[in-house]
Design a protein around this motif. Structure first.
Motif, PDB file in Angstrom:
ATOM      1  N   SER A 250      35.820  48.042  98.518  1.00 39.60           N
ATOM      2  CA  SER A 250      34.934  49.137  98.929  1.00 39.60           C
ATOM      3  C   SER A 250      33.476  48.697  98.979  1.00 39.60           C
ATOM      4  O   SER A 250      32.580  49.536  99.120  1.00 39.60           O
ATOM      5  CB  SER A 250      35.073  50.319  97.965  1.00 39.60           C
ATOM      6  OG  SER A 250      34.625  49.964  96.661  1.00 39.60           O
ATOM      7  N   THR A 251      33.227  47.390  98.855  1.00 42.07           N
ATOM      8  CA  THR A 251      31.856  46.900  98.714  1.00 42.07           C
ATOM      9  C   THR A 251      31.242  46.409 100.021  1.00 42.07           C
ATOM     10  O   THR A 251      30.112  45.910 100.020  1.00 42.07           O
ATOM     11  CB  THR A 251      31.791  45.756  97.683  1.00 42.07           C
ATOM     12  OG1 THR A 251      32.594  44.656  98.139  1.00 42.07           O
ATOM     13  CG2 THR A 251      32.308  46.220  96.330  1.00 42.07           C
ATOM     14  N   LEU A 252      31.953  46.540 101.138  1.00 39.64           N
ATOM     15  CA  LEU A 252      31.403  46.121 102.427  1.00 39.64           C
ATOM     16  C   LEU A 252      30.569  47.265 102.984  1.00 39.64           C
ATOM     17  O   LEU A 252      30.990  48.006 103.885  1.00 39.64           O
ATOM     18  CB  LEU A 252      32.537  45.729 103.383  1.00 39.64           C
ATOM     19  CG  LEU A 252      33.423  44.578 102.899  1.00 39.64           C
ATOM     20  CD1 LEU A 252      34.604  44.366 103.831  1.00 39.64           C
ATOM     21  CD2 LEU A 252      32.607  43.288 102.766  1.00 39.64           C
ATOM     22  N   VAL A 253      29.364  47.415 102.446  1.00 41.22           N
ATOM     23  CA  VAL A 253      28.549  48.604 102.676  1.00 41.22           C
ATOM     24  C   VAL A 253      27.202  48.234 103.299  1.00 41.22           C
ATOM     25  O   VAL A 253      26.537  47.303 102.857  1.00 41.22           O
ATOM     26  CB  VAL A 253      28.286  49.364 101.353  1.00 41.22           C
ATOM     27  CG1 VAL A 253      27.533  50.660 101.631  1.00 41.22           C
ATOM     28  CG2 VAL A 253      29.593  49.654 100.638  1.00 41.22           C
ATOM     29  N   VAL A 254      26.799  48.994 104.307  1.00 42.85           N
ATOM     30  CA  VAL A 254      25.450  48.944 104.867  1.00 42.85           C
ATOM     31  C   VAL A 254      24.770  50.261 104.505  1.00 42.85           C
ATOM     32  O   VAL A 254      25.327  51.337 104.745  1.00 42.85           O
ATOM     33  CB  VAL A 254      25.468  48.764 106.396  1.00 42.85           C
ATOM     34  CG1 VAL A 254      24.047  48.877 106.962  1.00 42.85           C
ATOM     35  CG2 VAL A 254      26.081  47.429 106.770  1.00 42.85           C
ATOM     36  N   GLN A 255      23.587  50.183 103.923  1.00 45.03           N
ATOM     37  CA  GLN A 255      22.836  51.382 103.556  1.00 45.03           C
ATOM     38  C   GLN A 255      21.838  51.700 104.649  1.00 45.03           C
ATOM     39  O   GLN A 255      20.946  50.901 104.938  1.00 45.03           O
ATOM     40  CB  GLN A 255      22.105  51.180 102.230  1.00 45.03           C
ATOM     41  CG  GLN A 255      21.327  52.386 101.747  1.00 45.03           C
ATOM     42  CD  GLN A 255      22.215  53.566 101.420  1.00 45.03           C
ATOM     43  OE1 GLN A 255      23.194  53.428 100.694  1.00 45.03           O
ATOM     44  NE2 GLN A 255      21.889  54.733 101.956  1.00 45.03           N
ATOM     45  N   GLY A 256      22.000  52.830 105.277  1.00 45.47           N
ATOM     46  CA  GLY A 256      21.101  53.219 106.354  1.00 45.47           C
ATOM     47  C   GLY A 256      19.762  53.718 105.841  1.00 45.47           C
ATOM     48  O   GLY A 256      19.709  54.624 105.005  1.00 45.47           O
ATOM     49  N   THR A 257      18.690  53.108 106.329  1.00 47.27           N
ATOM     50  CA  THR A 257      17.328  53.546 106.013  1.00 47.27           C
ATOM     51  C   THR A 257      16.481  53.345 107.264  1.00 47.27           C
ATOM     52  O   THR A 257      16.951  52.797 108.267  1.00 47.27           O
ATOM     53  CB  THR A 257      16.706  52.726 104.863  1.00 47.27           C
ATOM     54  OG1 THR A 257      16.502  51.374 105.312  1.00 47.27           O
ATOM     55  CG2 THR A 257      17.596  52.720 103.635  1.00 47.27           C
ATOM     56  N   ALA A 258      15.225  53.746 107.176  1.00 50.30           N
ATOM     57  CA  ALA A 258      14.317  53.504 108.298  1.00 50.30           C
ATOM     58  C   ALA A 258      14.109  52.014 108.519  1.00 50.30           C
ATOM     59  O   ALA A 258      13.744  51.585 109.621  1.00 50.30           O
ATOM     60  CB  ALA A 258      12.976  54.187 108.038  1.00 50.30           C
ATOM     61  N   GLY A 259      14.358  51.185 107.490  1.00 49.13           N
ATOM     62  CA  GLY A 259      14.165  49.749 107.607  1.00 49.13           C
ATOM     63  C   GLY A 259      15.416  48.975 107.974  1.00 49.13           C
ATOM     64  O   GLY A 259      15.372  47.750 108.090  1.00 49.13           O
ATOM     65  N   THR A 260      16.531  49.667 108.149  1.00 51.36           N
ATOM     66  CA  THR A 260      17.772  48.984 108.539  1.00 51.36           C
ATOM     67  C   THR A 260      17.639  48.456 109.966  1.00 51.36           C
ATOM     68  O   THR A 260      17.185  49.170 110.863  1.00 51.36           O
ATOM     69  CB  THR A 260      18.971  49.947 108.460  1.00 51.36           C
ATOM     70  OG1 THR A 260      19.062  50.474 107.140  1.00 51.36           O
ATOM     71  CG2 THR A 260      20.270  49.231 108.794  1.00 51.36           C
ATOM     72  N   THR A 261      18.026  47.205 110.162  1.00 51.52           N
ATOM     73  CA  THR A 261      17.916  46.579 111.482  1.00 51.52           C
ATOM     74  C   THR A 261      19.304  46.247 112.025  1.00 51.52           C
ATOM     75  O   THR A 261      20.311  46.340 111.312  1.00 51.52           O
ATOM     76  CB  THR A 261      17.082  45.290 111.423  1.00 51.52           C
ATOM     77  OG1 THR A 261      17.797  44.311 110.638  1.00 51.52           O
ATOM     78  CG2 THR A 261      15.719  45.552 110.792  1.00 51.52           C
ATOM     79  N   GLU A 262      19.309  45.802 113.278  1.00 47.25           N
ATOM     80  CA  GLU A 262      20.567  45.410 113.907  1.00 47.25           C
ATOM     81  C   GLU A 262      21.221  44.256 113.155  1.00 47.25           C
ATOM     82  O   GLU A 262      22.456  44.163 113.105  1.00 47.25           O
ATOM     83  CB  GLU A 262      20.301  45.022 115.364  1.00 47.25           C
ATOM     84  CG  GLU A 262      21.542  44.868 116.207  1.00 47.25           C
ATOM     85  CD  GLU A 262      21.212  44.661 117.672  1.00 47.25           C
ATOM     86  OE1 GLU A 262      21.982  43.946 118.338  1.00 47.25           O
ATOM     87  OE2 GLU A 262      20.193  45.210 118.144  1.00 47.25           O
ATOM     88  N   ASP A 263      20.411  43.377 112.564  1.00 48.12           N
ATOM     89  CA  ASP A 263      20.955  42.253 111.790  1.00 48.12           C
ATOM     90  C   ASP A 263      21.817  42.735 110.633  1.00 48.12           C
ATOM     91  O   ASP A 263      22.784  42.062 110.244  1.00 48.12           O
ATOM     92  CB  ASP A 263      19.827  41.384 111.224  1.00 48.12           C
ATOM     93  CG  ASP A 263      19.071  40.630 112.312  1.00 48.12           C
ATOM     94  OD1 ASP A 263      19.530  40.657 113.478  1.00 48.12           O
ATOM     95  OD2 ASP A 263      18.022  40.023 112.004  1.00 48.12           O
ATOM     96  N   HIS A 264      21.458  43.890 110.054  1.00 50.71           N
ATOM     97  CA  HIS A 264      22.193  44.396 108.899  1.00 50.71           C
ATOM     98  C   HIS A 264      23.622  44.796 109.246  1.00 50.71           C
ATOM     99  O   HIS A 264      24.479  44.860 108.350  1.00 50.71           O
ATOM    100  CB  HIS A 264      21.461  45.590 108.276  1.00 50.71           C
ATOM    101  CG  HIS A 264      20.180  45.235 107.591  1.00 50.71           C
ATOM    102  ND1 HIS A 264      18.951  45.652 108.025  1.00 50.71           N
ATOM    103  CD2 HIS A 264      19.932  44.467 106.498  1.00 50.71           C
ATOM    104  CE1 HIS A 264      18.007  45.180 107.233  1.00 50.71           C
ATOM    105  NE2 HIS A 264      18.576  44.454 106.313  1.00 50.71           N
ATOM    106  N   ILE A 265      23.876  45.096 110.511  1.00 51.65           N
ATOM    107  CA  ILE A 265      25.243  45.475 110.872  1.00 51.65           C
ATOM    108  C   ILE A 265      25.934  44.399 111.713  1.00 51.65           C
ATOM    109  O   ILE A 265      27.126  44.534 112.013  1.00 51.65           O
ATOM    110  CB  ILE A 265      25.286  46.826 111.620  1.00 51.65           C
ATOM    111  CG1 ILE A 265      24.541  46.749 112.957  1.00 51.65           C
ATOM    112  CG2 ILE A 265      24.723  47.935 110.767  1.00 51.65           C
ATOM    113  CD1 ILE A 265      24.756  47.980 113.810  1.00 51.65           C
TER     114      ILE A 265
END
Length: 370
Positions: free
Chosen positions: A105-120
């Motif tokens: 369950s640890t494959l997590v991306v946290q969405g914020t104003a600073g989240t970029t395309e690289d994060h996903i």
């Protein structure tokens, strides 16, 4: 597990998951570790009609139809979007689903104003790129890419808090089920393996922050998780979380049922007041969710254990409620003061019990903060 501050669900409930896998003879979609029926049973708990040799604890409290629709969605090729008010258990349900299906369950991306395309998608190890060039070895895959490569569930928390560019990048992943890596000449496409899916969460109160495009909405099945207002269900949730807290901190402290009733009734009163309010200024900033109710009780328990007489009192509970819910000054303090004088004071005279002490503790807390 004892040396982890917070163990993920697949570690916390590893023994249960191992046992369920050993007795599970149902059909499993793709690379799922458990069949859909066993996933539901792991989350909602077992009863006698299941015919199991052992009891499986209930871990999420809510309508079983929400869990079933979530499982069916993940067995298809669509993403799952859990949407609702803060504190309704969206993230916890997403974690439990991922743990039961993928054992990760640890494959997590946290969405914020600073989240970029690289994060996903992916990024690069700069030092390795300099020494060896751009290759799969020097690539840093995102949690979503890792989920694609392993046929697992990827999670995206607070989707509506990320920008439209990031949301658009997710559209191609959900549609095409691959990520292209144009920086490389060969081996430059990462395909998703069967079993890959995405569970996203979004707070309904974030509407207007970064609204989802119609194209992205079409890639998700929506499951709306309502605020729990049924007192019996809410009491079960609060009791379950409180018992976890006491075990984690190794605290021996009783929570009297009468004080749990006071807490539940207080939140019910404040929700009714918020529903009848004519403007946002007349409502508490708090969502008054079950999660916030648990937070109030947790604060009161810890305070009683560390600084009190190792017994939870109505005074401490009231102080924690005021301290947790008074986020704006003077608006929230005025609303809580009105509640104490207009609702709690008459009730304390009529019913007695723990209410007079709760009233006194609330008044003292407000006076301290004012």
């Amino acid at each position: 597990m004892s040396d982890l501050l917070r163990a993920p669900a697949e570690i916390k409930y590893a023994e249960e998951l191992d046992w369920l896998e050993s007795v599970d003879d149902g059909p499993k979609p793709f690379s799922w570790r458990l069949s859909p029926k066993m996933v539901r049973l792991f989350i909602l708990g077992s009863d006698r009609s299941d015919g199991l040799d052992r009891e499986i604890s209930q871990k999420w409290y809510g309508d079983r139809s929400f869990v079933e629709r979530s499982i069916v969605t993940l067995a298809s090729d669509r993403g799952l979007l859990l949407i609702g008010d803060p504190g309704t258990g969206k993230s916890w349900l997403a974690e439990l689903l991922s743990a039961a299906i993928s054992r990760n369950s640890t494959l997590v991306v946290q969405g914020t104003a600073g989240t970029t395309e690289d994060h996903i998608k992916y990024s690069w190890n700069v030092s390795m790129v300099i020494s060896k060039g751009q290759s799969r070895e020097s690539m840093i895959p995102s949690p979503i890419m890792t989920a694609m490569e392993t046929g697992a569930i990827g999670r995206f928390e607070e989707l509506t808090r990320s920008t439209s560019d990031v949301q658009d990048a997710l559209i191609s992943i959900l549609s095409e089920k691959y990520i292209s890596v144009p920086e490389m000449d060969s081996d430059n496409i990462v395909f998703a393996k069967p079993g890959f899916s995405v569970i996203a969460t979004a707070n309904s109160r974030d509407r207007g922050v970064n609204d989802l495009s119609s194209a992205l909405k079409r890639r998700f099945n929506f499951v709306r998780i309502p605020v729990v207002t049924n007192k019996k269900s809410e009491a079960e949730i609060v009791r379950f979380r409180t018992e976890e807290l006491l075990r984690r901190h190794q605290i021996e402290l009783d929570v009297p049922p009468t004080l749990l009733d006071v807490l539940l009734q207080s939140f019910a009163d404040l929700r009714a007041s918020a529903a009848a309010a004519g403007s946002d200024d007349e409502k508490l900033e708090s969502a008054l969710s079950s999660a916030e109710q648990i937070g109030v009780l947790e604060d009161a328990i810890l305070h009683s254990n560390f600084f009190g007489e190792r017994a939870l009192t109505a005074r401490t509970l009231a102080s924690s409620l005021v301290g947790s819910l008074a986020r704006r000054e003077p608006e929230d303090l005025a609303i809580l003061n009105k509640y104490l004088h207009g609702v709690v004071e008459p009730r304390s005279k009529e019913e007695g019990g723990s209410w007079p002490e709760f009233l006194e503790g609330g008044r003292d807390a407000i006076a301290t903060l004012s």
